[in-house]
Design an enzyme around this catalytic site. Structure first.
Site, PDB file in Angstrom:
ATOM      1  N   TYR A   1      48.715  79.713  43.885  1.00  0.00           N
ATOM      2  CA  TYR A   1      49.221  79.954  42.524  1.00  0.00           C
ATOM      3  C   TYR A   1      50.634  80.547  42.574  1.00  0.00           C
ATOM      4  CZ  TYR A   1      49.710  81.798  37.804  1.00  0.00           C
ATOM      5  OH  TYR A   1      50.181  82.084  36.541  1.00  0.00           O
TER       6      TYR A   1
ATOM      7  N   SER B   1      55.655  82.840  36.190  1.00  0.00           N
ATOM      8  CA  SER B   1      54.855  84.072  36.231  1.00  0.00           C
ATOM      9  C   SER B   1      55.664  85.119  36.993  1.00  0.00           C
ATOM     10  CB  SER B   1      53.547  83.800  36.993  1.00  0.00           C
ATOM     11  OG  SER B   1      52.927  85.009  37.361  1.00  0.00           O
TER      12      SER B   1
HETATM   13  N1  LIG Z   1      47.469  84.929  31.420  1.00  0.00           N
HETATM   14  C1  LIG Z   1      48.226  85.473  32.356  1.00  0.00           C
HETATM   15  O1  LIG Z   1      47.994  86.625  32.795  1.00  0.00           O
HETATM   16  C2  LIG Z   1      49.411  84.700  32.895  1.00  0.00           C
HETATM   17  C3  LIG Z   1      50.341  85.419  33.673  1.00  0.00           C
HETATM   18  C4  LIG Z   1      51.445  84.733  34.173  1.00  0.00           C
HETATM   19  C5  LIG Z   1      51.619  83.393  33.900  1.00  0.00           C
HETATM   20  N2  LIG Z   1      50.693  82.716  33.141  1.00  0.00           N
HETATM   21  C6  LIG Z   1      50.913  81.286  32.900  1.00  0.00           C
HETATM   22  O2  LIG Z   1      50.926  81.056  31.520  1.00  0.00           O
HETATM   23  C7  LIG Z   1      50.520  79.702  31.260  1.00  0.00           C
HETATM   24  C8  LIG Z   1      49.442  79.699  30.183  1.00  0.00           C
HETATM   25  O3  LIG Z   1      48.331  80.397  30.679  1.00  0.00           O
HETATM   26  P1  LIG Z   1      47.280  81.140  29.747  1.00  0.00           P
HETATM   27  O4  LIG Z   1      47.182  82.531  30.233  1.00  0.00           O
HETATM   28  O5  LIG Z   1      47.569  80.895  28.324  1.00  0.00           O
HETATM   29  O6  LIG Z   1      45.957  80.371  30.221  1.00  0.00           O
HETATM   30  P2  LIG Z   1      44.727  79.725  29.412  1.00  0.00           P
HETATM   31  O7  LIG Z   1      44.319  80.616  28.274  1.00  0.00           O
HETATM   32  O8  LIG Z   1      43.710  79.390  30.439  1.00  0.00           O
HETATM   33  O9  LIG Z   1      45.344  78.380  28.804  1.00  0.00           O
HETATM   34  C9  LIG Z   1      45.709  77.308  29.644  1.00  0.00           C
HETATM   35  C10 LIG Z   1      46.028  76.101  28.809  1.00  0.00           C
HETATM   36  O10 LIG Z   1      46.350  75.016  29.702  1.00  0.00           O
HETATM   37  C11 LIG Z   1      45.567  73.885  29.335  1.00  0.00           C
HETATM   38  N3  LIG Z   1      45.275  73.034  30.486  1.00  0.00           N
HETATM   39  C12 LIG Z   1      44.610  73.389  31.619  1.00  0.00           C
HETATM   40  N4  LIG Z   1      44.472  72.317  32.418  1.00  0.00           N
HETATM   41  C13 LIG Z   1      45.066  71.268  31.774  1.00  0.00           C
HETATM   42  C14 LIG Z   1      45.226  69.899  32.082  1.00  0.00           C
HETATM   43  N5  LIG Z   1      44.752  69.363  33.222  1.00  0.00           N
HETATM   44  N6  LIG Z   1      45.886  69.114  31.202  1.00  0.00           N
HETATM   45  C15 LIG Z   1      46.349  69.619  30.025  1.00  0.00           C
HETATM   46  N7  LIG Z   1      46.233  70.913  29.687  1.00  0.00           N
HETATM   47  C16 LIG Z   1      45.574  71.730  30.541  1.00  0.00           C
HETATM   48  C17 LIG Z   1      44.284  74.456  28.724  1.00  0.00           C
HETATM   49  O11 LIG Z   1      43.710  73.536  27.818  1.00  0.00           O
HETATM   50  P3  LIG Z   1      42.448  72.577  28.118  1.00  0.00           P
HETATM   51  O12 LIG Z   1      41.500  73.353  28.987  1.00  0.00           O
HETATM   52  O13 LIG Z   1      41.939  72.305  26.735  1.00  0.00           O
HETATM   53  O14 LIG Z   1      43.029  71.367  28.769  1.00  0.00           O
HETATM   54  C18 LIG Z   1      44.844  75.649  27.951  1.00  0.00           C
HETATM   55  O15 LIG Z   1      45.308  75.223  26.697  1.00  0.00           O
HETATM   56  C19 LIG Z   1      50.055  79.144  32.598  1.00  0.00           C
HETATM   57  O16 LIG Z   1      51.078  78.346  33.153  1.00  0.00           O
HETATM   58  C20 LIG Z   1      49.828  80.381  33.453  1.00  0.00           C
HETATM   59  O17 LIG Z   1      50.002  80.114  34.816  1.00  0.00           O
HETATM   60  C21 LIG Z   1      49.589  83.352  32.627  1.00  0.00           C
END
Ligand SMILES: NC(=O)c1ccc[n+]([C@@H]2O[C@H](COP(=O)([O-])OP(=O)(O)OC[C@H]3O[C@@H](n4cnc5c(N)ncnc54)[C@H](OP(=O)(O)O)[C@@H]3O)[C@@H](O)[C@H]2O)c1
Length: 258
Positions: A151, A138
């Protein structure tokens, strides 16, 4: 013919958000994908849209879940050459008020699962002198994150760890890259209780998940150590490096904190 150089990918956290975008981009480009997450129904629905998606339900906060994914990485039938460690979540709020059980789960997923899967994948890829690991960090990795303390620290770990492993493998045929998204509208804001703190973020700062995912795939194909999608965020990262650490910390605190 695929626009990406990968033969078969495994994407964690593919049931939503950026992970789902990785899976869709890859499958559409003709790269078979193993999709991993806890919500089986979501993965099955995604797989039903494509002929080349394999579903693997696993909870990566558990050893059983990590082991199941490691077994798939080691499976020589239909071998995988791209691992995307994307699953992750955050905990928002002043640190002393956050449930310590939740931060333990956060570290288990964002750090422990990512390290274990990276280790397993690299040991599969090295004998072939071929393979790719893309770790989703991130832009929050580049400075302390008041009200996102754990985080931001997990993501600082991901970046530091990934850079080190990138360097170890630079000349061994294995590409290792850290991807740094800025704000992306996904389930992340709800899951990480960050809806209030992100509600005032201006529209131009939000990136589309598919743009971020594509940037990461291109970066790991090119063996970049670090990828920061979008000029806006590249500039902000440069500023955090130029400004004194204390000033960056206070600016971050004034933006994010209540
Ligand atoms: N969105 C942002 O603004 C942002 C910014 C910077 C970095 N990121 C990073 O990008 C990545 C993806 O985030 P996102 O924004 O796409 O979030 P998201 O929409 O909440 O998706 C998160 C994914 O991780 C899975 N997950 C969560 N807990 C899990 C577990 N215990 N085992 C297996 N899978 C799990 C969830 O699936 P299930 O719930 O079905 O398990 C979901 O598919 C993350 O690493 C996040 O830190 C996001």
């Amino acid at each position: 013919m695929s626009t990406y150089p990968f033969e078969r990918a495994l994407v964690t956290g593919a049931s939503a958000g950026i992970g789902e975008s990785f899976a869709r981009l890859l499958a559409t480009a003709g790269v078979p994908v193993v999709v991993v997450a806890r919500r089986h129904d979501r993965l099955v629905a995604l797989a039903s849209e494509f002929a080349n998606i394999e579903v693997l339900q696993a909870d990566l906060q558990t050893q059983d879940g990590i082991d199941a994914v490691i077994r798939r990485l080691n499976d020589t039938n239909n071998p995988i050459d791209l691992l995307v460690n994307n699953a992750g979540f955050g905990t928002t709020g002043v640190f002393d008020g956050i449930d310590p059980e939740r931060t333990t789960q956060e570290i288990a997923l964002n750090v422990n699962a990512l390290v274990r899967l990276t280790h397993a994948a690299i040991n599969v890829f090295l004998p072939r002198q071929h393979g790719y690991v893309l770790n989703v960090s991130s832009v929050g990795a580049f400075q302390a994150g008041p009200t996102l303390a754990v985080y931001a620290a997990t993501k600082a770990f991901v970046t530091s760890f990934t850079e080190a492993v990138h360097e170890e493998n630079r000349k061994r045929g294995v590409h290792v890259t850290a991807l740094h998204p800025g704000f992306v509208p996904t389930e992340f804001q709800a899951v990480s209780s960050a809806k209030d703190t992100t509600s005032n973020i201006p529209k131009f700062m939000w990136l589309k998940p598919e743009r971020v995912a594509h940037a990461g795939l291109v970066a790991v194909a090119r063996n970049k150590a670090i990828s920061v999608p979008a000029v806006l965020y590249k500039t902000l990262v440069i500023i955090t490096k130029i400004f004194p650490r204390g000033a960056v910390r206070r600016i971050a605190g004034s933006i994010i904190a209540d």
